[in-house]
Design a protein around this motif. Structure first.
Motif, short mmCIF file in Angstrom:
data_model
loop_
_atom_site.label_atom_id
_atom_site.label_comp_id
_atom_site.label_asym_id
_atom_site.label_seq_id
_atom_site.Cartn_x
_atom_site.Cartn_y
_atom_site.Cartn_z
N ARG A 238 0.95 -1.19 0.06
CA ARG A 238 0.01 0.12 0.00
C ARG A 238 0.78 1.34 -0.03
NH1 ARG A 238 -3.70 -1.00 4.30
NH2 ARG A 238 -4.76 -2.27 2.83
N GLU A 239 0.60 1.93 -0.88
CA GLU A 239 1.50 3.37 -1.28
C GLU A 239 2.92 2.93 -1.04
OE1 GLU A 239 -1.61 6.98 0.44
OE2 GLU A 239 -0.31 5.49 2.06
N PHE A 240 3.31 2.09 -1.54
CA PHE A 240 4.83 1.46 -1.70
C PHE A 240 5.67 2.38 -2.36
CE2 PHE A 240 8.54 -0.57 -3.22
CZ PHE A 240 9.06 -1.31 -2.21
N TYR A 241 5.16 2.87 -3.73
CA TYR A 241 6.04 3.57 -4.61
C TYR A 241 5.94 5.11 -4.23
CZ TYR A 241 5.28 -0.89 -6.90
OH TYR A 241 5.56 -2.14 -7.01
N GLN A 242 4.86 5.57 -3.93
CA GLN A 242 4.86 6.76 -3.11
C GLN A 242 5.78 7.11 -2.13
OE1 GLN A 242 2.23 4.86 -3.76
NE2 GLN A 242 0.39 6.27 -3.66
#
Length: 538
Positions: A238-242
């Motif tokens: 969850r929201e790893f790349y952000q």
């Protein structure tokens, strides 16, 4: 966001007892929000080499053993069947409690090429689980699966030089990422805790990762539910790349764009040749950029196991109730053996090492000497040495370099850099006044260090430093947060929380002969690493 890159500590191992209280930071990273858990920052690495304290600790009675004895009687320890340990310190003065989950894992445990994982995982631990942080996990999960697939495909297309394919995949990636974001309940962990009047935060270090909460005491079961859930079924995608982009920006701000940040990184790379202490805890840019959710998940499954966790609870709680609830919530974790350490041993240093950087910066001189780990019998001696030399107006380096010779603007010392579970460094640093050079500073610093080898410390001066440490311990006894962190760390690093209470006896036993012996063994030229930060030449 509260930050922490390398926890700032004053000059002596009241670090473990006092600095924990002030919660400033250097060699470690954290990251939790003041308003949001989605954004995190890292404090500037140079602070570890530049920690300065001019505050003098008030004197205390020569004996504080009665206070310590009463404190020890309030501590209860128990272990669950899966190996997870709990330490409970009863303090009923106010209806509040402080909770620490101490994970015996940090940046030193990362494999080469995958630096930054411990810090990254700590960021992601606030993103939620399959139930917390999501509006509809059944709808969210396939989107997260697809993002992983697309990220792998983009890497492959870039490696093959297929720019059109990269553009197409990137467009789909952004579309799916936008869809997934609509299903996220932003900062739900933080919102649940703040609604009760509590707070939570965390810090990643080289040797450990620490998660902590403060809550009203009647929210004990809420904490049990939230913290056990956090590591039972986490959703690290969850929201790893952000979050990866946030961490990369942290690194740019605190290292690439910071002269003292670069000096800190290069200094440790010079001082250590094989031990992971040589690597930045925040990780190298290329490694961070290439980390995947699978990397983080595997790291979690290896190190975030019951036998590698210690939980300390301090405050207005009942140990019997804590144990009852702990069995309900935390025995859901499957037992696994503690991972074997494969960390290389740093070989003895045999000649002076030096690193010089020319950047847009004020001149800075740093030097460090290899020393043994926290568990070594001489550990308290290094704390005394650090306290004698630095910091404050009565310390030797301040009086000599700053007041008398007026060579330095200020001086700093840290008895354990970058952490203390393994053999590390005792560090001194100082900045020049106008018209003086770093070489002049170095010579003056060495004169003071040589005196420790040749002249016995007076009983009065030694007692002053010992008294300062006693005062810090007394202050620590009044802090739920300080006690929770101290008890959990000593349990994990030394095998028993009781060793934290033996520290004062060890400090009191240090003699002038011990100081001379350790100084002679440590402060030799061949054991010295030098760092010079000079202004850019025009």
């Amino acid at each position: 966001m509260h930050s922490s890159v390398w926890a700032i500590i004053v000059s002596v191992r009241l670090r473990r007892l006092l600095a924990i209280l002030i919660m400033l930071t250097i060699l470690s990273w954290r990251l939790v929000p003041e308003v949001t858990l989605a954004k995190t920052q890292t404090a500037s690495p140079p602070q570890q080499l530049l920690q300065i304290s001019t505050t003098q600790t008030p004197s205390v009675s020569s004996s504080i053993q009665p206070y310590l004895d009463r404190a020890i009687k309030r501590v209860t320890k128990f272990s669950l069947d899966n190996g997870l340990k709990f330490i409970v310190f009863e303090r009923h003065q106010a209806p509040v409690a402080f909770f620490v989950t101490y994970a015996d894992v940090g940046a030193v445990d990362e494999p080469d090429g995958k630096t930054g994982m411990a810090h990254f995982l700590e960021h992601l631990a606030f993103k939620g689980t399959t139930r917390i942080g999501t509006k509809d996990y059944q709808a969210e999960k396939p989107l997260l699966d697809r993002l992983e697939q697309l990220n792998a495909q983009i890497k492959t297309a870039k490696a093959d030089g297929k720019q059109d394919e990269v553009a197409r995949l990137q467009a789909e990636f952004e579309q799916v990422e936008s869809q997934a974001a609509k299903l996220v309940k932003e900062n739900e962990f933080f919102q649940i805790v703040s609604q009760t009047g509590g707070d939570l935060n965390a810090a990643t270090y080289l040797d450990k990762t620490v998660y902590f909460y403060s809550l009203p005491a009647n929210k004990l079961e809420l904490w049990m539910s939230l913290e056990s859930e956090r590591f039972l079924e986490p959703e690290f995608r969850r929201e790893f790349y952000q979050e990866r982009d946030v961490i990369l920006e942290e690194r740019r701000l605190r290292v690439e764009n910071s002269p003292t940040g670069l000096m800190t990184e290069k200094f440790l790379e010079t001082a250590f040749t094989v031990h992971p202490y040589r690597r930045p805890g925040i990780g190298y840019e290329e490694d961070i950029r290439n980390l995947t959710p699978k990397d983080v998940q595997q790291f979690f499954e290896t190190y975030y196991i019951p036998s590698n966790l210690t939980i300390a609870i301090v405050g207005d709680v009942n140990p019997a109730e804590v144990q009852k609830l702990a069995k309900i919530y935390f025995e859901r974790y499957l037992a696994k053996p503690k991972p074997n350490s494969q960390i290389p041993v740093e070989p003895p240093q045999t000649q002076i090492r030096e690193v010089t950087l020319r950047l847009q910066s004020q001149p800075l001189y740093v030097e460090g000497y290899h020393r043994p780990a926290l568990s070594h019998p001489d550990d308290p001696v290094y704390d005394i040495i650090s306290g004698l030399l630095c910091c404050g107006s009565t310390s030797r380096l301040y009086k000599s370099l700053v007041e008398q010779q007026q060579l330095a603007l200020d001086v700093a010392a840290n008895p354990s850099v970058p952490d203390d579970k393994y053999p590390n460094l005792i560090i001194f640093s100082t900045t020049t006044t106008s018209g003086h050079t770093l070489d002049e500073l170095a010579a003056a610093l060495h004169q003071e260090i040589e005196k420790l080898k040749t002249e016995p410390v007076s009983a009065t001066e030694l007692q002053r430093v010992q008294t300062q440490i006693k005062a810090a311990v007394l202050g620590n006894l009044n802090s739920n947060m300080g006690m929770a962190r101290v008890l959990s760390e000593y349990e994990a690093k030394t095998g028993s929380w009781r060793n934290s209470f033996k520290y004062l006896d060890q400090i009191a036993a240090v003699t002038p002969a011990d100081i001379q012996r350790v100084a002679k063994a440590t402060f030799s030229p061949e054991n010295r690493t030098i760092g010079k930060l000079l202004p850019q030449q025009r």
